[in-house]
Design a protein around this motif. Structure first.
Motif, short mmCIF file in Angstrom:
data_model
loop_
_atom_site.label_atom_id
_atom_site.label_comp_id
_atom_site.label_asym_id
_atom_site.label_seq_id
_atom_site.Cartn_x
_atom_site.Cartn_y
_atom_site.Cartn_z
N MET A 190 0.80 -1.23 0.00
CA MET A 190 0.00 0.00 0.00
C MET A 190 0.83 1.27 0.00
O MET A 190 0.28 2.37 -0.04
CB MET A 190 -0.94 0.00 1.22
N GLY A 191 2.16 1.13 0.06
CA GLY A 191 2.99 2.32 0.10
C GLY A 191 2.87 3.09 1.40
O GLY A 191 2.86 4.32 1.43
N ALA A 192 2.78 2.36 2.52
CA ALA A 192 2.63 2.96 3.84
C ALA A 192 3.93 2.82 4.63
O ALA A 192 4.82 2.05 4.25
CB ALA A 192 1.48 2.28 4.59
N PRO A 193 4.07 3.55 5.73
CA PRO A 193 5.28 3.44 6.56
C PRO A 193 5.44 2.04 7.14
O PRO A 193 4.55 1.54 7.83
CB PRO A 193 5.05 4.48 7.67
N VAL A 194 6.56 1.40 6.86
CA VAL A 194 6.76 0.00 7.25
C VAL A 194 6.80 -0.16 8.76
O VAL A 194 6.16 -1.07 9.31
CB VAL A 194 8.06 -0.55 6.61
N ASP A 195 7.55 0.71 9.45
CA ASP A 195 7.67 0.53 10.90
C ASP A 195 6.33 0.74 11.60
O ASP A 195 5.98 0.00 12.52
CB ASP A 195 8.75 1.45 11.48
N LEU A 196 5.55 1.72 11.16
CA LEU A 196 4.25 1.97 11.76
C LEU A 196 3.31 0.80 11.53
O LEU A 196 2.62 0.34 12.46
CB LEU A 196 3.64 3.25 11.20
N PHE A 197 3.28 0.26 10.32
CA PHE A 197 2.35 -0.82 10.01
C PHE A 197 2.79 -2.15 10.64
O PHE A 197 1.94 -2.99 10.95
CB PHE A 197 2.16 -0.94 8.51
#
Length: 409
Positions: free
Chosen positions: A339-346
């Motif tokens: 999804m192109g989201a922040p890896v650490d947050l997800f």
């Protein structure tokens, strides 16, 4: 004035009762975590130990057959004793589950820690309740303190431990009368465990929180909701497979000691198939790696489900929660890349949301996110955990958990 005196008496009473629970549970959890580290290091240094996993499973089977009796029910026995006091939680549960969980990890089973810690806390608190000759209602409360103490100490999350003990009993209801006793037990147990020199794994989320009401903010919010839904479905898959495999193994594999032999052999074969041993044991390195781009394979989360279900449903001992952390963190890594989201947050969102869905404890898991990763993303933690809770279905990993209110009226 009378109400004030009664309140102060209540607070002092339960603070004093929670201290011995915390000292015993915190100390035993510290011993347990130290032994787990030793077992894990030994397995890494002696990789041939994996090939003895089926034999270790047979040993665990006969230990419980000879000594376990009702202790075989594990966490569900502790929950049932809170709902409806019966024969009690046997003292032997604590040393038995501690030893067999260490054996499981030493020889390469995929299991966690929370189940063992909760059973240690429950066993010690029930023993103390008999020692103090507490009445039934106070015994229930002390058992909840034992759950809180074990959970808070094993993960270093005292606030989560307290709320988890109140929330896990029944879906849709929390026992707020146990708030102070559970919090005191959890906090003291965490302190005791730390004083023994135990240190917990630190996870880092560096993505800053931006309260963006524009398109980017709404897009991120939508991705967090999708992450929560995916976590709930993963939790449902895990819970469904756990119950199914356990039932079918008991139905088709006779005699009973052959079940862990089949399970242990399956783990060995799976290690050959996937070409790695990353999915056995606790999987802490895999969890840590998932917080970085490229730190998880696309289907790491699914493999961990398979390894853990086979281990725990086929006679080996340990908890489900740390494997759920692995499943959630690696699933979060995969979905973040997609999804192109922040890896650490997800990875952090998956870490707590899969756990929330599998245990039906979204409030406790939201607080766990704050205790482990900081408070700046607590809104996203709550959204992911609450969404996972709804998508995880009617049942969870604890069959003794009661449904007080349906998730969807």
């Amino acid at each position: 004035m009378k109400q004030t005196i009664a309140l102060l008496t209540y607070l002092v009473k339960w603070t004093l009762l929670s201290i011995p629970v915390a000292v015993l549970a915190g100390s035993l959890v510290a011993l347990f975590l130290w032994l787990l580290d030793v077992a894990t290091a030994t397995r890494h240094d002696q990789p041939w130990l994996l090939y003895l996993l089926p034999l270790a499973g047979v040993g665990i089977y006969f230990l419980y057959k000879k000594l376990g009796k009702n202790a075989e029910a594990g966490n569900n026995l502790v929950l049932e004793e809170i709902h409806q006091p019966g024969a009690g939680v046997p003292f032997r549960m604590a040393p038995l589950v501690l030893a067999t969980t260490v054996i499981t990890h030493l020889f390469g089973g995929s299991a966690g820690r929370e189940g063992t810690a909760v059973q240690i806390g429950g066993s010690m608190s029930d023993w103390l309740s008999r020692l103090f000759k507490l009445k039934a209602e106070d015994r229930r409360m002390l058992l909840m303190c034992g759950i809180a103490a074990g959970f808070g100490a094993v993960f270093g999350t005292p606030l989560t431990g307290a709320v988890f003990a109140m929330e896990v009993l029944a879906v849709g209801m929390m026992r707020y009368d146990a708030l102070v006793p559970c919090l005191a037990a959890s906090v003291f147990a965490d302190i005791v465990c730390s004083e023994w020199g135990i240190h917990h794994t630190q996870y880092l989320v560096t993505t800053p929180f931006v309260k963006d009401l524009g398109l980017a903010g709404f897009l991120l919010l939508g991705k967090v909701i999708l992450m929560g839904a995916g976590s709930g479905l993963a939790a449902r898959l895990f819970s469904t497979l756990m119950h199914l495999v356990k039932q079918q193994a008991a139905r088709f594999i006779k005699p009973g000691w052959l079940i862990p032999v089949v399970g242990g052999t399956s783990i060995i074969v799976l290690c050959w198939i996937v070409g790695t041993r990353d999915y056995i044991g606790l999987g802490i390195p895999g969890i840590t790696a998932a917080f970085h781009t490229g730190g998880a394979d696309t289907f790491s989360w699914l493999w961990k489900i398979v390894f853990t279900v086979i281990t725990l449903a086929m006679g080996f001992k340990g908890g489900e929660v740390t494997p759920l952390f692995f499943i959630g963190a690696t699933l979060g890594n995969t979905l973040a890349v997609m999804m192109g989201a922040p890896v650490d947050l997800f990875a952090a969102l998956g870490f707590i949301a899969v756990f929330a869905g599998a245990t039906n404890t979204p409030v406790a898991c939201t607080l766990m996110g704050a205790e482990l990763f900081g408070t700046q993303h607590i809104l996203h933690f709550a959204i992911a955990c609450f969404t996972a809770y709804y998508f995880s279905g009617k049942s969870g990993i604890y069959s003794a958990q009661r449904m007080t209110l349906p998730k969807n009226r």
